[in-house]
Structures are given as structure tokens and as C-alpha cells.
Scaffold this active site. Structure first.
Site, PDB file in Angstrom:
ATOM      1  N   ASP A 262       9.019  -9.692   0.263  1.00  0.00           N
ATOM      2  CA  ASP A 262      10.228  -9.840   1.060  1.00  0.00           C
ATOM      3  C   ASP A 262      10.339 -11.293   1.473  1.00  0.00           C
ATOM      4  O   ASP A 262       9.367 -11.877   1.950  1.00  0.00           O
ATOM      5  CB  ASP A 262      10.160  -8.965   2.314  1.00  0.00           C
TER       6      ASP A 262
ATOM      7  N   TRP B  68      16.667  -9.060   0.351  1.00  0.00           N
ATOM      8  CA  TRP B  68      15.443  -9.831   0.621  1.00  0.00           C
ATOM      9  C   TRP B  68      14.240  -9.379  -0.194  1.00  0.00           C
ATOM     10  O   TRP B  68      13.212 -10.026  -0.197  1.00  0.00           O
ATOM     11  CB  TRP B  68      15.084  -9.686   2.107  1.00  0.00           C
ATOM     12  N   HIS B  69      14.348  -8.243  -0.867  1.00  0.00           N
ATOM     13  CA  HIS B  69      13.176  -7.644  -1.520  1.00  0.00           C
ATOM     14  C   HIS B  69      13.124  -8.058  -2.985  1.00  0.00           C
ATOM     15  O   HIS B  69      13.888  -7.566  -3.821  1.00  0.00           O
ATOM     16  CB  HIS B  69      13.234  -6.120  -1.380  1.00  0.00           C
TER      17      HIS B  69
ATOM     18  N   ALA C  35       8.903   4.468   3.049  1.00  0.00           N
ATOM     19  CA  ALA C  35       8.271   5.016   1.853  1.00  0.00           C
ATOM     20  C   ALA C  35       7.017   5.803   2.216  1.00  0.00           C
ATOM     21  O   ALA C  35       6.214   5.367   3.039  1.00  0.00           O
ATOM     22  CB  ALA C  35       7.911   3.890   0.895  1.00  0.00           C
TER      23      ALA C  35
ATOM     24  N   GLN D  23       0.326   1.691   4.336  1.00  0.00           N
ATOM     25  CA  GLN D  23       1.598   2.388   4.173  1.00  0.00           C
ATOM     26  C   GLN D  23       1.520   3.789   4.762  1.00  0.00           C
ATOM     27  O   GLN D  23       2.465   4.289   5.369  1.00  0.00           O
ATOM     28  CB  GLN D  23       1.969   2.468   2.684  1.00  0.00           C
TER      29      GLN D  23
ATOM     30  N   SER E 275       5.607   3.029  -2.105  1.00  0.00           N
ATOM     31  CA  SER E 275       6.154   1.720  -1.746  1.00  0.00           C
ATOM     32  C   SER E 275       5.843   0.704  -2.824  1.00  0.00           C
ATOM     33  O   SER E 275       4.705   0.569  -3.272  1.00  0.00           O
ATOM     34  CB  SER E 275       5.563   1.221  -0.426  1.00  0.00           C
TER      35      SER E 275
ATOM     36  N   GLU F  90      18.889  -4.232  -0.317  1.00  0.00           N
ATOM     37  CA  GLU F  90      17.867  -5.079   0.308  1.00  0.00           C
ATOM     38  C   GLU F  90      17.843  -6.433  -0.407  1.00  0.00           C
ATOM     39  O   GLU F  90      17.051  -6.649  -1.324  1.00  0.00           O
ATOM     40  CB  GLU F  90      16.480  -4.421   0.211  1.00  0.00           C
TER      41      GLU F  90
HETATM   42 ZN   LIG Z   1      10.369  -5.061   0.632  1.00  0.00          ZN
END
Ligand SMILES: [Zn+2]
Length: 259
Positions: A175, A226-227, A161, A140, A166, A224
Site C-alpha cells: 500500500d 493505493w494497493h 480479509a 491477518q 489477504s 483501492e
Molecule cells: Zn493493501
């Protein structure tokens, strides 16, 4: 996917990483101070392990319960430097890519739950694939620093992030996308059968849609769909029923751009 496309989300994932380096010992920050922070959970069933947070000298909070499935990580609440989750494993689900990669991993409990979710979604004709789960502190950091080089810090902070903040570093986030989406992570996924199915059923397996539509002033991130974030079945059911963000559920301050 081009860097610019990948960089548009909090899940920005544009670096290839061959090195998942061991976390280095973090020097203890002498400026860090203990604080009896009251977490005042919104739910009476919230864990009592939420009260060991540390306020850092820059005003950010280092979470005291990084290994809890109820940990809340956001732009104000970061994981300890170099934190590595225990019991990472690769869930037996379809992925959007073939090769071995650390980002296939989730913590054991979340991985088991994801397998059940995928099994059920498959039975109902959905075509989900997993795209990106665990991301190390170091990875990250590399992603964030590259984005700062390209976009500058101010711009970067709106979509990427900083290290420690994150949710993917908890090993509790994955995801997901679909072939229909060409395996991309975009908001249009929320209007596909798979996206709608997740919004309706993910909680039954202990997952929430962590960044709901219209709540970026609270979560700090745009929608989001998808998260997925694993929080356990009990908390997920409550969050789903109350239609709140994780910040609201646990009574934490909003972290969005809006003051
Ligand atoms: Zn994500």
C-alpha cells in the site's frame, strides 16, 4: 488513525503486532481433496503452474502456486495455512513511519521493482511513501478476529480479509500513499498526482492497481488506488493494456458480493 477508519478497507491494519510468530504446522485436512482444476488462463502467456489448486471441503480453493508472482489470492482462493513467503526483504524506499516493522517487507523481486518505481516517480516530482506490505498469516488472523468481535462476521467480511485470503500475505503487495493524503489510505488518493501517476506507470515496473474502480463484483473489494500488487512486467503490461482485473486476466470466477 482510529480503528473505524483503518477498518474500512481490505488493507485494514489496525493492530500493532510485536509478535511475528513462527507459522505452526498446519494439520493436513483430511477433507481436502485433490482436484484437476482447469485454470484456463485468459492469456496464452499465463504460467502453467496454475493447475495444482486444491478444493477445500468448504468450497474454497487453496492455491497451488503460492510462491508464483502470478498467484491469485482472493476471497475464494486462499494461501496454505501458515504460508510464509521466501526472500522477504525491506525495500529501500521512504515509508510513512520510521520504526522497524515486518510490514515494511516485500519479496525480493517485488522490492527491487518498487525501488525502481519510486526512483522514477521521484524524478517526475511525485512524493510517494510506502505504508504497508507483507502481513503474516497470524497477524491477518488477529486483525480479522478482532474485526469480527467488533463488527460481527457478516460486516467484517465486506472489508477485512479472512486469514489466508489477504494479498498482503503473499509478500507481493504494498500500500502506498503520500504526504498530501496525510499518509492515509483512502479513495481520494486516486485523484492526486501520485495516484494518477501510479495508475499510468505502475505497470512499467510490474505492478498493477489490484482493485480497480467499479470492479468490486469481480475482485470482492472496493476501489483501492493505493494497493499495488506485483505480478511481473509482462503480466502487468497485459493487465494494464486490457484494463481487466487479475481474476479476469487468469480466467477465474468473480468473487464479489453480486451473485
Ligand atoms: Zn493493501
Amino acid at each position: 488513525m482510529a480503528l473505524i477508519g483503518a477498518a474500512l478497507t481490505g488493507c485494514s491494519n489496525s493492530l500493532t503486532d510485536s509478535d511475528e510468530k513462527q507459522a505452526e504446522e498446519a494439520p493436513a485436512s483430511s477433507a481436502a481433496q485433490e482436484d484437476e482444476k482447469e485454470s484456463t488462463p485468459a492469456s496464452g502467456e499465463a504460467s502453467t503452474s496454475q493447475n495444482e489448486d486444491i478444493v477445500l471441503s468448504n468450497g474454497m480453493i487453496e492455491v497451488g502456486n503460492p510462491e508464483s508472482v502470478e498467484v491469485v489470492v482472493n476471497k475464494q482462493r486462499k494461501l496454505p495455512e501458515g504460508y510464509t513467503p521466501p526472500d522477504l526483504t525491506v525495500p529501500d524506499v521512504p515509508f510513512s513511519f520510521e520504526e522497524d516493522h515486518p510490514k515494511k517487507q516485500l519479496r525480493q523481486e517485488a522490492a527491487d521493482a518498487l525501488e525502481e518505481l519510486f526512483e522514477r516517480s521521484d524524478q517526475e516530482g511525485m512524493d510517494l511513501v510506502a505504508a504497508s506490505g507483507y502481513r503474516s498469516y497470524e497477524r491477518q488472523e488477529a486483525i480479522y478476529e478482532r474485526n469480527v468481535e467488533v463488527y460481527g462476521k457478516e460486516e467484517t467480511d465486506t472489508f477485512s480479509a479472512s486469514p489466508g485470503t489477504s494479498e498482503h500475505q503473499t509478500g507481493l503487495a504494498m500500500d502506498v500513499t503520500s504526504a498530501e493524503m496525510a499518509f492515509k489510505l483512502t479513495q481520494a488518493f486516486g485523484d492526486t498526482p501520485e495516484g494518477e501517476w501510479l495508475a499510468d506507470h505502475a505497470y512499467e515496473y510490474g505492478f498493477i492497481i489490484r482493485y480497480p474502480e467499479g470492479d468490486n463484483n469481480i475482485t470482492g473489494y472496493k476501489y483501492e488506488p493505493w494497493h499495488l500488487r506485483y505480478v511481473g512486467k509482462e503480466a502487468a503490461a497485459e493487465v494494464h493494456e486490457q484494463q481487466v482485473t487479475l481474476e479476469e486476466f487468469f480466467g477465474y470466477e468473480p468473487v464479489g458480493e453480486a451473485e
